[in-house]
Design an enzyme around this catalytic site. Structure first.
Site, PDB file in Angstrom:
ATOM      1  N   VAL A  57       0.826  -1.282  -0.005  1.00  0.00           N
ATOM      2  CA  VAL A  57      -0.317  -0.029  -0.204  1.00  0.00           C
ATOM      3  C   VAL A  57       0.638   1.267  -0.118  1.00  0.00           C
ATOM      4  CG1 VAL A  57      -2.075   1.106   1.356  1.00  0.00           C
ATOM      5  CG2 VAL A  57      -1.753  -1.505   1.052  1.00  0.00           C
TER       6      VAL A  57
ATOM      7  N   ALA B  53      -7.120  19.016  -4.719  1.00  0.00           N
ATOM      8  CA  ALA B  53      -6.337  19.825  -3.712  1.00  0.00           C
ATOM      9  C   ALA B  53      -6.261  21.268  -3.496  1.00  0.00           C
ATOM     10  CB  ALA B  53      -5.212  19.073  -2.486  1.00  0.00           C
TER      11      ALA B  53
ATOM     12  N   ALA C 245      10.162   5.987   5.800  1.00  0.00           N
ATOM     13  CA  ALA C 245      10.296   5.045   6.448  1.00  0.00           C
ATOM     14  C   ALA C 245       9.779   3.244   6.627  1.00  0.00           C
ATOM     15  CB  ALA C 245      10.021   5.477   7.973  1.00  0.00           C
TER      16      ALA C 245
ATOM     17  N   GLY D  42      -0.290  -9.470  -2.520  1.00  0.00           N
ATOM     18  CA  GLY D  42      -0.669  -8.753  -2.078  1.00  0.00           C
ATOM     19  C   GLY D  42      -1.730  -8.515  -0.939  1.00  0.00           C
TER      20      GLY D  42
ATOM     21  N   LYS E  58     -13.741  -4.128  10.463  1.00  0.00           N
ATOM     22  CA  LYS E  58     -13.905  -3.204   9.527  1.00  0.00           C
ATOM     23  C   LYS E  58     -15.381  -2.861   9.505  1.00  0.00           C
ATOM     24  CE  LYS E  58     -11.034  -4.687   5.904  1.00  0.00           C
ATOM     25  NZ  LYS E  58     -10.175  -5.308   4.689  1.00  0.00           N
TER      26      LYS E  58
HETATM   27  N1  HSE Z   1      -6.251  -8.717   4.081  1.00  0.00           N
HETATM   28  C1  HSE Z   1      -7.573  -7.514   3.294  1.00  0.00           C
HETATM   29  C2  HSE Z   1      -8.287  -7.683   2.604  1.00  0.00           C
HETATM   30  C3  HSE Z   1      -6.096  -6.837   2.662  1.00  0.00           C
HETATM   31  O1  HSE Z   1      -8.248  -9.116   1.774  1.00  0.00           O
HETATM   32  O2  HSE Z   1      -9.498  -7.654   2.550  1.00  0.00           O
HETATM   33  C4  HSE Z   1      -7.544  -5.253   2.605  1.00  0.00           C
HETATM   34  O3  HSE Z   1      -7.474  -4.729   3.967  1.00  0.00           O
END
Ligand code: HSE
Length: 438
Positions: free
Chosen positions: A14, A33, A43, A187, A205
């Site tokens: 990300v 913006a 970092a 990823g 979430k």
């Molecule tokens: N691991 C999470 C997913 C990444 O697969 O939805 C996104 O929040």
């Protein structure tokens, strides 16, 4: 006006995507913006690792504290994940008067109340659009776009990895572990993939969505969480025969007694749009009293879809940098002193319909025993199918759909059914949601 300087913590999937989007779309973003936005500091744990983004012109460090302490950095973008070091860094950034953008759902779900209180005291913004449903602007939609509504319920496919696994298992008969490995390589998966497959990521979430929908403090510990690891190919096939799809859903509903906050595999009628959300895509269905049902769909994970939400938050912060902090949109959509104390319902008090699958001895009276137990508990059966034993097997599979019942009643009935001598093993239970807007 000078460009706003951004420090990025974490240059993984990300973080790399965020740098790429900010660099590639710099001109368009500055027009939106009202000011240029540049990543000046970043970092990363290992500075020699190959990156998906260019780091030209960025001061790199392995110590994220240097970024949050740097007086030049106006906005800290936290993308390292986890809720220990990330919490310290975010709190320190706030103390230093910096605005924070984060994609960290665990951090917000578990420590958001404390973080927002600190941010409010300091007059800084903590934005977290990317924490829920990747690139879908669902936080903005609920907090701002639906601000005129009483939200009645919401239900979402909010873990891309889990949805990818269920889809590949259904469409291609692929093995669970094999698909999980692919999700990791792409990823999508969390550092600890248990978070994806055991529903913890979705519960983080959902906790956030429920707070902004109903104006309640974040209460991750009260969420009911069940993952997808027990779903078999047979369950997927039987559900389809009955006209349903199995999806891993987060559901939150306001009731007279409290707020439902639950994550579990769910049968959904296959004609619903949300039942056809496949692969890594996410979707959130929100029912407002004025607008009716609304559906938000998009990529739930991945470098640039998540970066899309991160960058939108950075743009939002830049737009309001010169405005009065008191008049910004509140973190949890409702004013902090107006949060309600509506309780989260215990799972045993939640009412849903059920899919049940059990292995039974193929002999007279077995079904009568099962239906008597259900009848005694006031559980009414909507559909029933029996799959005859194959080959030399003596066990038949019985699949039932029930009408709605309080979970406590179903728990008791399942316990009694499992104690019957004619039933083998555990009863598989998958909750069902009609998701009917009427
Ligand atoms: N691991 C999470 C997913 C990444 O697969 O939805 C996104 O929040």
């Amino acid at each position: 006006m000078d460009p706003v300087k951004v420090g990025v913590l974490g240059l993984g999937t990300v973080g790399g995507g965020t740098v790429n989007v900010l660099q590639r779309n710099a001109e368009e973003i500055a027009r939106r913006a009202g000011r240029g936005i540049v990543v000046t500091h970043a970092a990363a744990r290992d500075l020699n690792k190959p990156r998906i983004c260019s780091t030209d012109g960025i001061t790199l460090t392995t110590d994220p504290k240097e970024v949050v302490e740097d007086p030049d950095v106006a906005i800290v973008v936290e993308l390292i994940g986890g809720d220990t070091l990330a919490l310290d860094l975010v709190m320190r950034a706030i103390e230093n008067g910096k605005h924070v953008v984060t994609a960290n759902k665990a951090l917000i779900a578990k420590h958001g109340n404390e973080i927002f209180a600190a941010a409010q005291a300091k007059g800084v913004i903590v934005a977290f659009e990317a924490a829920v449903a990747g690139g879908i602007p669902i936080i903005k939609a609920i907090r701002e776009g639906l601000a005129g509504n009483q939200i009645e319920w919401l239900a979402g496919i909010i873990n891309g990895t889990g949805n990818f696994i269920l889809t590949e298992m259904r469409d291609k008969g692929r093995d669970f572990d094999d698909v999980l490995k692919e999700a990791q390589a792409l990823g999508y998966a969390e550092a600890d993939p248990e978070f994806d497959v055991e529903g913890i990521d979705a519960a983080h979430k959902l906790t956030i969505l429920a707070s902004i929908a109903f104006g309640i403090p974040l209460q991750f510990d009260a969420a009911f969480t069940e993952g997808i690891t027990k779903i078999t190919r047979e369950d997927v096939t039987y559900a389809e025969e009955l006209g349903y799809r199995i999806k891993h859903l987060g559901v939150s509903r306001r009731t007279d007694k409290g707020v439902e906050l639950r994550v579990h595999p769910t049968l959904i009628p296959e004609r619903r749009l949300i039942a056809n959300v496949d692969g890594v895509m996410n979707a959130v269905l929100v029912q407002g009293d004025a607008v009716g049902p609304t559906l938000y769909y998009g990529a739930g994970a991945g470098d640039e879809p998540t970066a899309s939400a991160v960058v939108a938050d950075v743009v939002d912060v830049v737009r309001v940098l010169t405005s009065d902090p008191e008049n910004r949109v509140p973190h949890l959509a409702f004013q902090p002193d107006s949060l309600s104390d509506l309780p989260i319902l215990k799972m045993e008090d939640v009412e849903t319909a059920y899919y049940l699958r059990m292995q039974v001895k193929d002999e007279p009276g077995v079904l009568a025993d099962v239906t008597r137990i259900l009848g005694d508990k006031g559980i009414s059966i909507e559909a029933i199918i029996q799959k005859e034993p194959e080959g030399d097997a003596t066990q038949a599979s019985v699949i039932m759909l029930t009408h709605k019942v309080v979970e406590k009643q179903m728990d008791e009935a399942i316990k009694q059914i499992e104690s019957l001598k004619t039933i083998t093993g555990e009863v598989t239970r998958i909750r069902m949601e009609n998701l009917d807007a009427s």
